[in-house]
Design an enzyme around this catalytic site. Structure first.
Site, short mmCIF file in Angstrom:
data_model
loop_
_atom_site.label_atom_id
_atom_site.label_comp_id
_atom_site.label_asym_id
_atom_site.label_seq_id
_atom_site.Cartn_x
_atom_site.Cartn_y
_atom_site.Cartn_z
N ARG A 51 -10.20 6.45 -6.56
CA ARG A 51 -10.08 6.12 -7.97
C ARG A 51 -11.42 5.66 -8.54
O ARG A 51 -12.27 5.16 -7.83
CB ARG A 51 -9.03 5.02 -8.17
CG ARG A 51 -7.61 5.45 -7.93
CD ARG A 51 -6.65 4.32 -8.28
NE ARG A 51 -6.89 3.13 -7.47
CZ ARG A 51 -7.53 2.05 -7.89
NH1 ARG A 51 -8.00 1.99 -9.13
NH2 ARG A 51 -7.71 1.02 -7.09
N LYS A 189 -1.57 7.01 -10.23
CA LYS A 189 -1.78 5.61 -10.61
C LYS A 189 -1.82 5.41 -12.12
O LYS A 189 -1.49 4.32 -12.60
CB LYS A 189 -3.05 5.08 -9.96
CG LYS A 189 -2.94 4.90 -8.44
CD LYS A 189 -1.79 3.98 -8.06
CE LYS A 189 -1.82 3.65 -6.58
NZ LYS A 189 -0.65 2.82 -6.17
N HIS A 208 4.00 -3.07 -7.25
CA HIS A 208 3.16 -2.23 -6.39
C HIS A 208 3.48 -2.59 -4.95
O HIS A 208 2.82 -3.44 -4.33
CB HIS A 208 1.69 -2.48 -6.71
CG HIS A 208 0.76 -1.52 -6.03
ND1 HIS A 208 -0.50 -1.87 -5.62
CD2 HIS A 208 0.92 -0.22 -5.69
CE1 HIS A 208 -1.10 -0.84 -5.05
NE2 HIS A 208 -0.26 0.17 -5.09
N SER A 226 -4.83 -2.10 0.13
CA SER A 226 -5.16 -1.05 1.08
C SER A 226 -5.62 -1.64 2.41
O SER A 226 -6.43 -2.57 2.45
CB SER A 226 -6.26 -0.16 0.50
OG SER A 226 -6.60 0.86 1.39
N LYS A 230 0.96 -1.84 4.48
CA LYS A 230 2.13 -1.66 3.61
C LYS A 230 2.91 -0.39 3.93
O LYS A 230 4.14 -0.42 4.10
CB LYS A 230 1.65 -1.65 2.15
CG LYS A 230 2.73 -1.45 1.10
CD LYS A 230 2.21 -1.84 -0.28
CE LYS A 230 1.03 -1.01 -0.72
NZ LYS A 230 1.40 0.31 -1.24
N THR A 231 2.22 0.73 4.02
CA THR A 231 2.89 2.00 4.30
C THR A 231 3.37 2.05 5.75
O THR A 231 4.50 2.47 6.04
CB THR A 231 1.93 3.18 4.02
OG1 THR A 231 1.58 3.17 2.64
CG2 THR A 231 2.59 4.51 4.35
N ASP A 245 5.27 2.89 -2.27
CA ASP A 245 4.19 2.37 -3.11
C ASP A 245 4.60 1.74 -4.44
O ASP A 245 4.01 0.75 -4.83
CB ASP A 245 3.21 3.51 -3.40
CG ASP A 245 1.86 3.03 -3.89
OD1 ASP A 245 1.34 2.06 -3.32
OD2 ASP A 245 1.33 3.62 -4.85
N ARG A 310 -6.20 11.09 2.49
CA ARG A 310 -4.84 10.90 1.99
C ARG A 310 -3.95 12.09 2.32
O ARG A 310 -4.41 13.23 2.43
CB ARG A 310 -4.86 10.73 0.47
CG ARG A 310 -5.51 9.45 0.00
CD ARG A 310 -4.57 8.28 0.07
NE ARG A 310 -5.19 7.04 -0.36
CZ ARG A 310 -4.52 5.91 -0.56
NH1 ARG A 310 -3.21 5.88 -0.37
NH2 ARG A 310 -5.15 4.82 -0.93
#
Length: 512
Positions: A51, A189, A208, A226, A230-231, A245, A310
């Protein structure tokens, strides 16, 4: 609600809601990327591999001006927004476009129709896999519209942007313009940013976070920046994935904003993350992954292009994913942080006030060597674990959190997935299996009524015992050989928290 021909007149051809196979075929034919041996479609996004926050703007219209958190968002005038739109219209004349019509928000009570218009076929595939795919009725009329043209570059002198790239969100018209960057995460996003404005007006707490659920409809949420897990932690083979997410929390329960996942895959392995590894197949888009040109096998260990590699795939590529992505009110919420100072405990149970404080803080740390000039661990904060996507002040979202945990009795835990026994370079990273055991103990209810002790720097409540976890590591100061150094690092981090919190003018009770 805008027609394609109104927004982009004089197009050559509109490829509307093409199936996955056709989109892949078009992307290959147009040279947008390559098919790999595992069936995934690989693209390299060039200059922009992540981003571009300095290139994101919100249209400063009279309607939204007093609502937007301008300390966090850059304004652009309505006039400059329209000028960019007109120049994009000229760019698209006599070109093909790819259109995805679908939805965001899995709960039928809050579902919003979405249209994504892209220059590239693979980005239409990205939208198809990331958002909610449903049969489109003849009268479909999008509430949210995204126009994405990586090949169109802004002129900062004319367009009042910061560079050739731009991501511009008009909260009033619900139109998003993206240009100059090929990184697909900007599509995902920017829509999330818009939902962070729309959903609070509908009484929904936008979050989020990732979410999963067990067979008894017990839901858990995982917040984290990041690299905090989390994932990874939400993709639990013993639980069902709701989403990885973005979610909303209404009075009915929680729901996924999306229909897909966008997982980091640097150092991905089948052994450590089998669900994500096996989701990378035909229909999946890989971004900026290195590969062998000879056999077209991806190399997930390589950071040749970026650390931010990704994989984008539909949530149903994860076994036992919940379709539609809806769950009950969460019984547990986890704030994940990778603390490179090694002073936060592997898990702590938070009071309501602490939950608001750590939520607004959104803490993790950067490691020495990850960025130029960083020679030791550095505290980094992102309000509500997602500051770049917040159009409103963080306290608006923190109030939602407070109301939800009061109403539904949710337990909030702070989980350190980073370092123990010392800071980065001296201590060691907490083993993933230990973190999984800690999460499991919380999910099964063991930690709800466990015996706790109070830590004396951050005032955190730490369990004295947790199944399958060495008790000596639960309180971090116990496993530092140099106790004086522990307190120096802990107080330094606490002061960083307080300095960050001072920006938000928070009530005194939250700062205790």
């Amino acid at each position: 609600m805008y027609k394609i021909s109104d927004l982009l007149p004089n197009l050559k051809k509109v490829h509307h809601n093409l199936p996955v196979s056709k989109l892949v075929e078009e992307a290959v034919k147009r040279g947008e990327g390559v098919l790999l041996e595992n069936g995934a479609f690989l693209v390299h996004t060039g200059k922009y591999t992540g981003r571009s926050p300095e290139d994101k703007f919100i249209v400063d219209s009279e309607t939204v001006h007093d609502e937007v958190w301008w300390d966090n968002n850059k304004p652009i005038s309505e006039k400059n927004f329209l000028n960019l739109l007109y120049r994009m219209q000229a760019y698209f004349q006599n070109k093909d476009v790819f259109v995805f019509d679908g939805y965001v928000c899995a709960d039928q009570n809050f579902k919003r129709p979405l249209r994504v218009i892209t220059e590239y076929a693979y980005q239409s595939l990205f939208a198809r896999q990331l958002f909610i795919r449903e049969k489109i009725n003849e009268g479909f009329s999008p509430e949210i519209t995204v126009i994405c043209a990586p090949g169109f570059k802004a002129d900062p002198k004319i367009d009042k942007t910061n560079s050739e790239a731009f991501i511009i969100i008009d909260l009033e018209k619900k139109i998003i313009l993206i240009g100059g960057t090929q990184y697909s995460g900007e599509i995902k996003k920017s829509v999330f940013s818009l939902l962070n404005y729309i959903m609070p007006k509908m009484g929904v707490f936008p979050m989020h976070c990732s979410a999963n659920i067990d067979d008894n409809n017990n839901t858990a949420l995982f917040f984290g920046l990041s690299g905090t897990g989390k994932t990874t932690l939400s993709a639990d083979p013993d639980r069902k994935l709701i989403g990885d997410d973005e979610h909303g929390w209404s009075d009915n329960g929680i729901f996924n904003f999306e229909g897909g996942c966008y997982a980091k895959c640097i150092n991905l392995s089948k052994e450590k993350e089998p669900q994500i590894y096996n989701a990378i197949k035909f229909g999946t888009i890989l971004e900026n992954v290195d590969y062998s040109e000879e056999d077209r096998i991806p190399d997930y260990t390589s950071n040749y292009y970026t650390e931010n590699t990704r994989a984008a795939y539909p949530v149903e590529y994860i076994p036992n994913a919940v379709i539609p992505g809806i769950g009950g009110h969460p019984k547990q919420v986890f704030f994940l942080t990778a603390d490179a100072f090694g002073v936060l405990p592997p898990i702590a149970k938070l009071t309501k006030e602490q939950a608001m404080f750590y939520f607004i803080s959104g803490y993790t740390s950067k490691l020495a060597g990850t960025e130029r000039g960083i020679t030791e661990p550095k505290a980094t904060f992102s309000a509500c674990f997602g500051a770049p996507f917040l159009p409103l002040h963080p306290y608006v979202y923190a109030q939602f959190l407070k109301e939800k945990i009061e109403k539904f009795g949710t337990d909030i835990y702070l989980v350190n997935t980073g370092w123990i026994k010392g800071p980065y370079g001296i201590g060691e990273r907490i083993n993933l299996n230990i973190t999984r055991a800690i999460i499991k103990a919380a999910l099964c209810g063991f930690l709800k009524n466990a015996e706790y002790e109070r830590e004396d720097v951050f005032n955190l409540m730490i369990p004295k015992y947790c199944p399958q976890v060495p008790s000596e590591i639960l309180n971090p100061q116990n496993c530092w050989q140099d106790k004086k150094a522990y307190y120096e690092y802990a107080i330094k981090l606490k002061n960083s928290f307080l300095a960050n919190a001072s920006k938000y003018n928070l009530p005194v009770e939250i700062l205790k």
